[in-house]
Design an enzyme around this catalytic site. Structure first.
Site, PDB file in Angstrom:
ATOM      1  N   ASN A  91     -17.895  18.855 -15.453  1.00 44.39           N
ATOM      2  CA  ASN A  91     -17.315  19.530 -14.291  1.00 44.39           C
ATOM      3  C   ASN A  91     -16.000  18.895 -13.834  1.00 44.39           C
ATOM      4  O   ASN A  91     -15.510  19.216 -12.750  1.00 44.39           O
ATOM      5  CB  ASN A  91     -18.299  19.493 -13.113  1.00 44.39           C
ATOM      6  CG  ASN A  91     -19.589  20.214 -13.423  1.00 44.39           C
ATOM      7  OD1 ASN A  91     -19.570  21.280 -14.029  1.00 44.39           O
ATOM      8  ND2 ASN A  91     -20.711  19.638 -13.018  1.00 44.39           N
ATOM      9  N   ASP A 138       4.374   3.548  -3.629  1.00 47.53           N
ATOM     10  CA  ASP A 138       3.416   4.210  -4.505  1.00 47.53           C
ATOM     11  C   ASP A 138       3.370   3.442  -5.816  1.00 47.53           C
ATOM     12  O   ASP A 138       4.328   3.451  -6.583  1.00 47.53           O
ATOM     13  CB  ASP A 138       3.843   5.666  -4.744  1.00 47.53           C
ATOM     14  CG  ASP A 138       2.858   6.419  -5.640  1.00 47.53           C
ATOM     15  OD1 ASP A 138       1.912   5.794  -6.154  1.00 47.53           O
ATOM     16  OD2 ASP A 138       3.069   7.631  -5.838  1.00 47.53           O
ATOM     17  N   ASP A 144       0.854  -1.186   0.000  1.00 44.75           N
ATOM     18  CA  ASP A 144       0.000   0.000   0.000  1.00 44.75           C
ATOM     19  C   ASP A 144       0.888   1.234   0.000  1.00 44.75           C
ATOM     20  O   ASP A 144       2.116   1.136   0.134  1.00 44.75           O
ATOM     21  CB  ASP A 144      -0.960  -0.001   1.191  1.00 44.75           C
ATOM     22  CG  ASP A 144      -2.332   0.569   0.814  1.00 44.75           C
ATOM     23  OD1 ASP A 144      -2.360   1.669   0.225  1.00 44.75           O
ATOM     24  OD2 ASP A 144      -3.356  -0.077   1.105  1.00 44.75           O
ATOM     25  N   ALA A 196      -5.393  -2.102  -5.948  1.00 44.11           N
ATOM     26  CA  ALA A 196      -5.333  -0.669  -5.653  1.00 44.11           C
ATOM     27  C   ALA A 196      -6.198   0.119  -6.638  1.00 44.11           C
ATOM     28  O   ALA A 196      -6.163  -0.128  -7.845  1.00 44.11           O
ATOM     29  CB  ALA A 196      -3.892  -0.175  -5.715  1.00 44.11           C
ATOM     30  N   TYR A 221     -13.558   6.703 -13.891  1.00 43.94           N
ATOM     31  CA  TYR A 221     -13.497   5.386 -13.250  1.00 43.94           C
ATOM     32  C   TYR A 221     -13.962   4.289 -14.218  1.00 43.94           C
ATOM     33  O   TYR A 221     -13.323   3.235 -14.338  1.00 43.94           O
ATOM     34  CB  TYR A 221     -14.368   5.399 -12.002  1.00 43.94           C
ATOM     35  CG  TYR A 221     -14.286   4.150 -11.158  1.00 43.94           C
ATOM     36  CD1 TYR A 221     -13.205   3.926 -10.324  1.00 43.94           C
ATOM     37  CD2 TYR A 221     -15.309   3.202 -11.188  1.00 43.94           C
ATOM     38  CE1 TYR A 221     -13.136   2.788  -9.531  1.00 43.94           C
ATOM     39  CE2 TYR A 221     -15.255   2.064 -10.406  1.00 43.94           C
ATOM     40  CZ  TYR A 221     -14.158   1.856  -9.577  1.00 43.94           C
ATOM     41  OH  TYR A 221     -14.090   0.725  -8.802  1.00 43.94           O
TER      42      TYR A 221
END
Length: 466
Positions: free
Chosen positions: A317, A282, A259, A307, A371
């Site tokens: 927007n 990372d 993580d 992850a 996403y």
């Protein structure tokens, strides 16, 4: 957050009120535990058409006895259905027994790959998909229905063991293709390889190590099939990743909990509890793959890309930063890390890559163009890489696609939207992180080598998506 509606419908007043109002009546799902490792009841084996499969040895290893009146599971072998007339056998076999299947029971229909040289067979076998998905939406009482396409029984042992167990409680309406025998023949979206092609009938792929499909090469310890294997889970400090890490460790793997540095404390605590290793990193760093390979000099057997982040906003927007950060974490990092680890030979032969997609990538979702794009990209990665990774590296590549899963993130969703997410599936409730974890562990199983290039939704048969 507790599902209060589910609890309410389990009471006598709740059942009465929801029945009168025509509201969903979800049934509590029985999941795996050490006290309940198998379904409660027997197995009924039926046949439609003329089948050449010998299922008896495989079904005997599911832990289910013979049916005693109210079967916990029904397996319908429809691999021999080759024309419209033979589809009547499907009705004849299942029509008398559907009502008798125990609550929380399983129906698994076995089909054959579509024969491009016989359009009658292809039509009849494709009809099984519509039948399976429709039955899943009407069968109710926490029961699930899935279709498995296969050419031989032993190749499907781990898949049938999963689908006919409490571990698959939130997996329904799925079509899973299992490859030919040997040590993990390749099955991609284009079907089986041709004669002489790796994974085809003329040249089955052979993998080194204990990756057989049941029988010879199956794990010596069936309770800990991942014993002796190393599994890395990204985003593992909490939520679904934590459940995946716990489940792989339960099944015997040495788990590397990866993580971001900000979550290092939680990652180390989890790794210590599981007897694993923590890796603060990372995953979007350009050298992340190289750093993982350096940290695991003895290699890796299971790579779980879990992850992920969300930065929701309607496209009109959405600043570029919100778009780019989601695409980089959810897709770019997956591609770079996978390429680096395969290129470095860090994934041992017989290895497994399991990526996390989403039904948002299959059906789309308002406010999640970034996403949805990233998760659809994961599906594209799996379908394109799976045949080549098996041929060149002896590694399978699959994905899980969660639907509405009860996590801290979904608990923060506004009440009405959260309730809609919970109810808009055939089981009328949200799933749990363990449901994703159990599916991941099945795909990571040493005997799942013939499951390749598959995207399996863990969504209770969501009404959204294919």
């Amino acid at each position: 957050m507790a599902d209060r509606y589910l609890s309410f419908t389990g009471t006598a007043p709740g059942r009465l009120l929801t029945r009168r109002l025509g509201l969903p009546q979800p049934a509590p799902l029985g999941r795996w535990s050490t006290a309940r490792p198998a379904l409660d009841g027997g197995l009924l084996h039926l046949t439609a058409g003329k089948s050449a499969l010998d299922l008896a040895p495989v079904l005997a290893r599911t832990g289910l006895g013979d049916d005693t009146g109210n079967p916990a599971a029904v397996v319908l072998d429809a691999t021999g259905v080759r024309d419209v007339d033979a589809l009547l056998d499907v009705h004849t076999a299942l029509h008398p027994v559907v009502r008798s299947i125990a609550p929380g029971g399983r129906v698994v229909v076995l089909g054959a790959p579509l024969d491009p040289a016989d359009h009658h067979q292809a039509a009849a076998q494709q009809a099984l998909e519509g039948f399976t998905r429709s039955l899943g939406k009407e069968i109710g009482r926490g029961r699930t229905v899935n279709l498995v396409r296969l050419t031989e029984a032993t190749a499907a042992e781990s898949t049938l063991g999963f689908l006919l167990s409490p571990k698959s409680a939130y997996v329904s309406g799925q079509v899973i293709t299992v490859g030919p025998g040997g040590f993990g023949g390749a099955v991609g979206p284009g079907g089986l390889g041709g004669p002489g092609e790796p994974g085809g009938p003329g040249e089955p792929v052979r993998l080194d190590g204990p990756v057989g499909l049941g029988g010879p090469g199956a794990p010596a310890d069936r309770e800990h099939p991942l014993a002796g294997r190393t599994a890395l889970v990204t985003g593992a400090a909490r939520g679904i990743g934590e459940a995946v890490a716990e489940t792989l460790a339960r099944d015997g793997a040495h788990v590397v909990v990866l993580d971001v540095p900000q979550a290092e404390h939680d990652a180390r605590a989890l790794a210590e509890r599981l007897g694993g290793t923590a890796l603060a990193l990372d995953i979007t760093a350009p050298d992340a793959g190289a750093l993982i390979a350096d940290a695991l000099p003895d290699g890796l057997d299971v790579l779980v890309h879990n992850a992920g982040i969300t930065r929701d906003r309607r496209l009109v927007n959405m600043p570029a930063e919100r778009w780019s950060s989601v695409l980089d974490v959810n897709l770019g990092a997956v591609l770079r890390t996978t390429d680096a680890l395969l290129g470095a030979g860090a994934l041992r032969r017989g290895g497994r890559i399991v990526a996390t997609a989403s039904i948002a990538g299959l059906a789309g979702n308002a406010g999640q163009t970034n996403y949805g794009a990233s998760k659809a990209g994961v599906v594209g990665l799996v379908r394109a890489l799976a045949p080549r990774a098996l041929e060149e590296h002896g590694v399978t590549v699959n994905a899980v696609a969660p639907g509405f899963i009860e996590t801290r993130m979904t608990a923060a969703i506004p009440l009405l939207i959260r309730e809609a997410g919970r109810r808009m599936n055939s089981l009328s409730q949200g799933g749990l992180p363990i449901d994703v974890a159990e599916t991941t562990s099945w795909l990571a199983h040493p005997a799942s080598g013939a499951v390749n290039g598959q995207v399996v939704r863990v969504c209770g048969q969501s009404l959204l998506g294919a």
